[in-house]
Motif scaffolding. Structure first.
Motif, PDB file in Angstrom:
ATOM      1  N   GLU A  15       0.818  -1.199   0.000  1.00  0.00           N
ATOM      2  CA  GLU A  15       0.000   0.000   0.000  1.00  0.00           C
ATOM      3  C   GLU A  15       0.855   1.254   0.000  1.00  0.00           C
ATOM      4  O   GLU A  15       0.459   2.293  -0.525  1.00  0.00           O
ATOM      5  CB  GLU A  15      -0.910  -0.029   1.228  1.00  0.00           C
ATOM      6  CG  GLU A  15      -1.731   1.218   1.443  1.00  0.00           C
ATOM      7  CD  GLU A  15      -2.155   1.325   2.895  1.00  0.00           C
ATOM      8  OE1 GLU A  15      -2.516   0.293   3.472  1.00  0.00           O
ATOM      9  OE2 GLU A  15      -2.075   2.418   3.438  1.00  0.00           O
ATOM     10  N   ALA A  16       2.055   1.171   0.594  1.00  0.00           N
ATOM     11  CA  ALA A  16       2.913   2.342   0.737  1.00  0.00           C
ATOM     12  C   ALA A  16       4.112   2.289  -0.204  1.00  0.00           C
ATOM     13  O   ALA A  16       5.087   2.985   0.001  1.00  0.00           O
ATOM     14  CB  ALA A  16       3.390   2.456   2.185  1.00  0.00           C
ATOM     15  N   ARG A  26      -2.909   9.127   1.765  1.00  0.00           N
ATOM     16  CA  ARG A  26      -2.926   7.685   1.567  1.00  0.00           C
ATOM     17  C   ARG A  26      -3.924   7.014   2.510  1.00  0.00           C
ATOM     18  O   ARG A  26      -4.619   6.076   2.131  1.00  0.00           O
ATOM     19  CB  ARG A  26      -1.519   7.107   1.754  1.00  0.00           C
ATOM     20  CG  ARG A  26      -0.496   7.641   0.759  1.00  0.00           C
ATOM     21  CD  ARG A  26       0.694   6.704   0.632  1.00  0.00           C
ATOM     22  NE  ARG A  26       1.345   6.450   1.904  1.00  0.00           N
ATOM     23  CZ  ARG A  26       2.371   7.150   2.398  1.00  0.00           C
ATOM     24  NH1 ARG A  26       2.832   8.194   1.710  1.00  0.00           N
ATOM     25  NH2 ARG A  26       2.929   6.827   3.540  1.00  0.00           N
ATOM     26  N   TRP A  57      -0.260   5.635  -5.943  1.00  0.00           N
ATOM     27  CA  TRP A  57      -0.843   4.932  -4.785  1.00  0.00           C
ATOM     28  C   TRP A  57      -1.621   3.746  -5.292  1.00  0.00           C
ATOM     29  O   TRP A  57      -2.237   3.799  -6.366  1.00  0.00           O
ATOM     30  CB  TRP A  57      -1.782   5.862  -4.026  1.00  0.00           C
ATOM     31  CG  TRP A  57      -2.535   5.169  -2.906  1.00  0.00           C
ATOM     32  CD1 TRP A  57      -2.099   4.984  -1.620  1.00  0.00           C
ATOM     33  CD2 TRP A  57      -3.847   4.594  -2.975  1.00  0.00           C
ATOM     34  NE1 TRP A  57      -3.059   4.313  -0.892  1.00  0.00           N
ATOM     35  CE2 TRP A  57      -4.143   4.064  -1.691  1.00  0.00           C
ATOM     36  CE3 TRP A  57      -4.791   4.459  -3.989  1.00  0.00           C
ATOM     37  CZ2 TRP A  57      -5.344   3.416  -1.414  1.00  0.00           C
ATOM     38  CZ3 TRP A  57      -5.983   3.819  -3.726  1.00  0.00           C
ATOM     39  CH2 TRP A  57      -6.261   3.310  -2.445  1.00  0.00           C
TER      40      TRP A  57
END
Length: 469
Positions: A15-16, A26, A57
């Motif tokens: 996700e990061a 985010r 993202w």
């Protein structure tokens, strides 16, 4: 320079992976995606955001084969396939192999729809039926419809061609066959070579390749699942066959935003985004271009496409204003509201991190003859301004907000062509007197002069000789 952030505790690494957005942004994106997956009771969901040509993202929720899905997990994209097919058709147009106003029958021995133009097929104004003859093509093997004639039912033509917007899946089957006829090979092979490979969409395929999601139906009154079939739809494949990933669709969104001269120019893509049909819906918030859906959400005009096949729903929206795009892919048999989630991802980015405009820079060169055209002009007594941009482009704008403005593209013959609004497609001509000095502007017979109702013979119908009083 790209910022770098420490991954917060509890946030999955995938996700990061992209550090282009702030942590608060985010988290807000993840919250919207997670809420959509939970409230929609979706087996799995992947979302991604593209900004300034890059995926910045992505995140997944749910389960695919015992793993959390990611930006490289394939889902069936349904009618997003149509936009890719439309790109192929526009390539044929740009190469001079067909015209948008050509009737399909000029190029293809079509069992139905031959009187419709290529543009009508691309914009779903051909009048053809929405679906094939039975059985439901999305859940049955394409071998049941081996020839083009087999995809049509008893009433293939439901409306007069060109009269109104009526979505037609068989219409895009015909466009796929048109590509095959003019290229001499299968439409997907053409797509792979001419579009997917240049853009870098290596995970967009005709059949699924691991890792990929399975299609599911969710029971309406219990949290249990039923698998959906994923058949090869044969002749109907150009209407919704393809599988892709969030990462690949971000690459496609970047292409749709900026163009790629190896595939299609930015000018042709802008043509595809122009509405070909009347706005749809009671709030007049949507329309259709050439293989692209148009919608207005949160005050922004978005373009892209939605898609569904049994067990799958997906959406790709692009915001030109934000130079951003969002993708949501899910494996749920439902008209689950992925378009709203996708638009919300775009809104979240816009609100948390408003786009920073490019620095203003002067033109590389300035033609004195063009500078002479800039400044105030009058249509009758209504004031306008004309500004010069890069590439000899001109923009006419009313002063005070009321009036017909437009952007104009420079042509090789010294005229300009309107790109939007009332003057779209109209010609702007600079009219000069016998001494070579600029007399007035003519835009489709509308005369613009340097003074309100300027005397001298340029204004149609003449100007009262007694002057203003």
């Amino acid at each position: 320079m790209t910022a770098s952030y420490e991954v917060p505790a509890g946030v999955p690494v995938e996700e990061a992976e992209f550090a282009g957005l702030l942590p608060a942004t985010r988290r807000a994106l993840l919250h919207r995606l997670a809420t959509g997956q939970a409230e929609g009771r979706t087996p799995s969901l992947v979302g991604a955001v593209m900004r300034d040509g890059q995926m910045v993202w992505s995140a997944g929720r749910g389960d695919v084969g015992g793993e959390v899905p990611g930006a490289d997990t394939q889902y069936r994209i349904g009618s997003i396939t149509k936009t890719l097919v439309a790109v192929l058709v526009m390539r044929l147009r740009d190469e001079g192999l067909l015209g948008l106003d050509d009737r399909l029958g000029k190029h293809l021995d079509a069992p139905e729809g031959g009187d419709a133009t290529i543009a009508q097929l691309l914009s779903h104004t051909s009048g053809l039926a929405a679906e094939t003859g039975g059985p439901w093509w999305e859940r049955t093997d394409g071998a049941l419809r081996p020839e083009l004639a087999d995809i049509f039912g008893e009433r293939p033509q439901r409306h007069v061609a060109g009269r109104l917007h009526h979505y037609s899946n068989p219409g895009f089957a015909l466009l796929g066959a048109l590509v095959e006829r003019l290229r001499g090979e299968g439409w997907y092979e053409v797509l792979r070579r001419e579009v997917l490979e240049p853009i870098g969409m290596e995970r967009t395929t005709l059949a699924p390749r691991a890792p990929h999601a399975e299609g599911w139906a969710v029971h309406p009154w219990a949290d249990v699942l039923l698998p959906e079939p994923a058949v090869d739809t044969g002749r109907m494949a150009p209407a919704g066959q393809l599988w892709s990933t969030a990462a690949d669709l971000c690459r496609f969104a970047a292409f749709l935003s900026n163009g790629d001269d190896r595939v299609l120019t930015a000018a042709t893509l802008a043509e595809m985004r122009a509405p070909e049909t009347e706005p749809q819906g009671p709030d007049w918030s949507g329309a259709y271009g050439l293989g692209l859906q148009l919608t207005r959400r949160d005050g922004r005009l978005l373009f892209g496409h939605t898609g569904s096949m049994p067990g799958f729903v997906g959406t790709l929206w692009v915001s030109p204003e934000e130079e951003a795009a969002a993708v949501v892919l899910s494996n749920l048999q439902s008209l689950f509201n992925t378009p709203a989630i996708t638009a919300d991802l775009l809104r979240t980015v816009a609100e948390h991190e408003p786009r920073i405009p490019q620095p203003w820079r002067p033109l590389a060169d300035a033609d004195t003859a063009l500078l002479e055209l800039t400044g105030p002009w009058y249509w009758g007594a209504a004031p306008f301004t004309l500004r010069l941009g890069a590439g000899r482009a001109l923009r006419l704008a009313p002063l005070g907000g009321a009036g017909r403005g437009a952007a104009f593209r420079a042509e090789d013959d010294g005229t300009w062509t309107g790109l939007d609004g009332y003057y779209a497609g109209e010609t702007l001509t600079v009219v000069r007197g016998a001494d070579g000095a600029v007399s007035h502007l003519d835009i489709g017979t509308f005369v613009f002069t340097r003074e309100p109702y300027e005397a001298g013979g340029a204004v149609p119908g003449g100007v009262d000789t007694s002057g203003w009083r």
